[in-house]
Design a protein around this motif. Sequence first.
Motif, short mmCIF file in Angstrom:
data_model
loop_
_atom_site.label_atom_id
_atom_site.label_comp_id
_atom_site.label_asym_id
_atom_site.label_seq_id
_atom_site.Cartn_x
_atom_site.Cartn_y
_atom_site.Cartn_z
N HIS A 72 9.83 17.34 -7.64
CA HIS A 72 9.71 17.68 -9.06
C HIS A 72 9.41 19.17 -9.17
N GLN A 73 9.88 19.80 -10.27
CA GLN A 73 9.61 21.21 -10.50
C GLN A 73 8.49 21.36 -11.53
N HIS A 74 7.32 21.78 -11.07
CA HIS A 74 6.20 22.06 -11.97
C HIS A 74 6.31 23.50 -12.47
N ASN A 75 5.79 23.74 -13.65
CA ASN A 75 5.70 25.09 -14.20
C ASN A 75 4.30 25.64 -13.94
N ALA A 76 4.10 26.91 -14.32
CA ALA A 76 2.85 27.58 -13.98
C ALA A 76 1.82 27.49 -15.10
N HIS A 77 1.82 26.40 -15.88
CA HIS A 77 0.85 26.30 -16.97
C HIS A 77 -0.56 26.10 -16.45
N LEU A 78 -0.70 25.35 -15.38
CA LEU A 78 -2.00 25.07 -14.78
C LEU A 78 -1.95 25.40 -13.29
N ALA A 79 -3.14 25.70 -12.76
CA ALA A 79 -3.22 25.97 -11.33
C ALA A 79 -3.18 24.69 -10.52
N PHE A 80 -3.62 23.58 -11.13
CA PHE A 80 -3.67 22.29 -10.43
C PHE A 80 -3.11 21.20 -11.34
N TYR A 81 -2.42 20.25 -10.72
CA TYR A 81 -1.99 19.03 -11.39
C TYR A 81 -2.39 17.85 -10.51
N PHE A 132 3.27 23.96 -4.97
CA PHE A 132 4.46 24.20 -5.80
C PHE A 132 4.41 25.64 -6.28
N GLY A 133 5.59 26.19 -6.61
CA GLY A 133 5.66 27.57 -7.06
C GLY A 133 7.00 27.89 -7.68
N PRO A 134 7.27 29.19 -7.93
CA PRO A 134 8.53 29.59 -8.59
C PRO A 134 9.77 29.13 -7.83
N THR A 135 9.73 29.19 -6.52
CA THR A 135 10.88 28.77 -5.70
C THR A 135 10.54 27.58 -4.84
N MET A 136 9.47 26.89 -5.15
CA MET A 136 9.02 25.76 -4.34
C MET A 136 8.78 24.55 -5.24
N ARG A 137 9.60 23.54 -5.05
CA ARG A 137 9.43 22.31 -5.81
C ARG A 137 8.32 21.47 -5.20
N THR A 138 7.62 20.73 -6.07
CA THR A 138 6.61 19.79 -5.59
C THR A 138 7.30 18.67 -4.84
N ASN A 139 6.89 18.44 -3.61
CA ASN A 139 7.56 17.45 -2.76
C ASN A 139 6.51 16.45 -2.25
N TRP A 140 6.49 15.27 -2.86
CA TRP A 140 5.58 14.22 -2.40
C TRP A 140 6.27 13.45 -1.28
N THR A 141 5.58 13.31 -0.16
CA THR A 141 6.08 12.51 0.95
C THR A 141 5.00 11.54 1.39
N GLY A 142 5.43 10.36 1.79
CA GLY A 142 4.49 9.35 2.23
C GLY A 142 5.22 8.04 2.50
N SER A 143 4.46 7.02 2.79
CA SER A 143 5.04 5.71 3.11
C SER A 143 4.61 4.68 2.07
N ILE A 144 5.55 3.80 1.74
CA ILE A 144 5.27 2.62 0.91
C ILE A 144 5.61 1.41 1.77
N THR A 168 0.83 -1.21 0.00
CA THR A 168 0.00 0.00 0.00
C THR A 168 0.86 1.25 0.00
N ILE A 169 0.25 2.34 -0.47
CA ILE A 169 0.87 3.67 -0.48
C ILE A 169 0.04 4.58 0.42
N VAL A 170 0.70 5.24 1.36
CA VAL A 170 0.01 6.13 2.30
C VAL A 170 0.60 7.53 2.17
N PRO A 171 -0.06 8.45 1.45
CA PRO A 171 0.44 9.83 1.35
C PRO A 171 0.34 10.55 2.70
N ASP A 172 1.23 11.53 2.88
CA ASP A 172 1.21 12.31 4.12
C ASP A 172 0.18 13.43 4.10
N LYS A 173 -0.01 14.06 2.93
CA LYS A 173 -0.87 15.24 2.84
C LYS A 173 -1.91 15.07 1.74
#
Length: 341
Positions: free
Chosen positions: A242-251, A197-209, A187-192
């Motif tokens: 991962h570094q997302h760009n600002a093409h969409l408000a949500f991914y 994410f933003g210009p100076t903020m990378r997308t950071n997925w954290t959780g347990s496998i 199982t995969i258990v996400p933390d949040k």
Amino acid sequence: MLVKLTKTNMRRLLQLQHHKHTGKLLHHRHTSYRALLVILVVLGAVLVRVEMSLRQIAHADSFSVSAVVPAPIPTEPAVITQPNDSTTVTDPNLIIGGTCPDTTPPLTVAIYRGTELLGSAPCDTDGTFVVHVTLAPGNNALLPRTWTATDDSGPDGSIVHITYAPPAAATAGTPASLHPTATTFLTIVPDKPYLLFGPTMRTNWTGSIIGGKEPYTVFIDWGDGKSNTFKHIQSGQQSFTHQHNAHLAFYTIYIRATDETGAQASASISTITTYVAPATIGSIFSRPNTTAMSAYTLGAIYSAYIVMISTFGAFWIHAHKLEYAPASSKHRPVQRHRSLR
């Protein structure tokens, strides 16, 4: 012995004694240099204390306030429409669909099993959502919950019961992960429920496998056309960026883990951009300083104080030079004698 006070004696007693002017400076012990020095020192201390007080007033009068305006909190819950309540499935990887309130900015719909987060996805503009989750063997009571971009939760939706019935083992020696129990399933258990994410903020997925047989191979689709595969992952807490760009408000991030026997677990997670924050408004209010003394005025006061000290020092040095200078004949007073007639 008594002295008789006569008119002549009284005149002598009350007569002012005039000292002849010699043109010489008095000794410095008869001057006021020490008192002036004390006054200057006290004045300097007062100036320093006043400056410190003015700086404190300046800091007190200039302030900033940051405020967060919360996003609209929905009054209606998300509803799971697929699969139906009391459904039994034989695949632990399940796609859950349903309806959700259409708000601006969009909501995140998260699916929980008790208090355990299974996955999430953004609410689409048509008022629907699709979330990938991994079921545990047996009954799964799935609860939909909405989250705003400012971390406020809406009302919980109705619980839907889905039963996962793993296939029975056909032969002895078949890997347990292909026929999992409640204690061995992968199982995969996400933390949040959502990631930022933003210009100076990378997308950071954290959780347990956890569960299954190590090591794992983890595949992540970041939702922007890019993906990564990570091999030789051990059980426990994980972190992927991962570094997302600002093409969409949500991914929507899709993550899939495969263990050594081929068993798989999956989950989706919503991401929210901070490039444009329609719900988070940080406002800074400042009040100009009206009581603090300007730097130019304070500089002028200190300059005047320095001039006073310099003048005092110059007079003191000059007085001591004259006092201890050797006398010369040309500076001696001229004796004037009256001629006898």
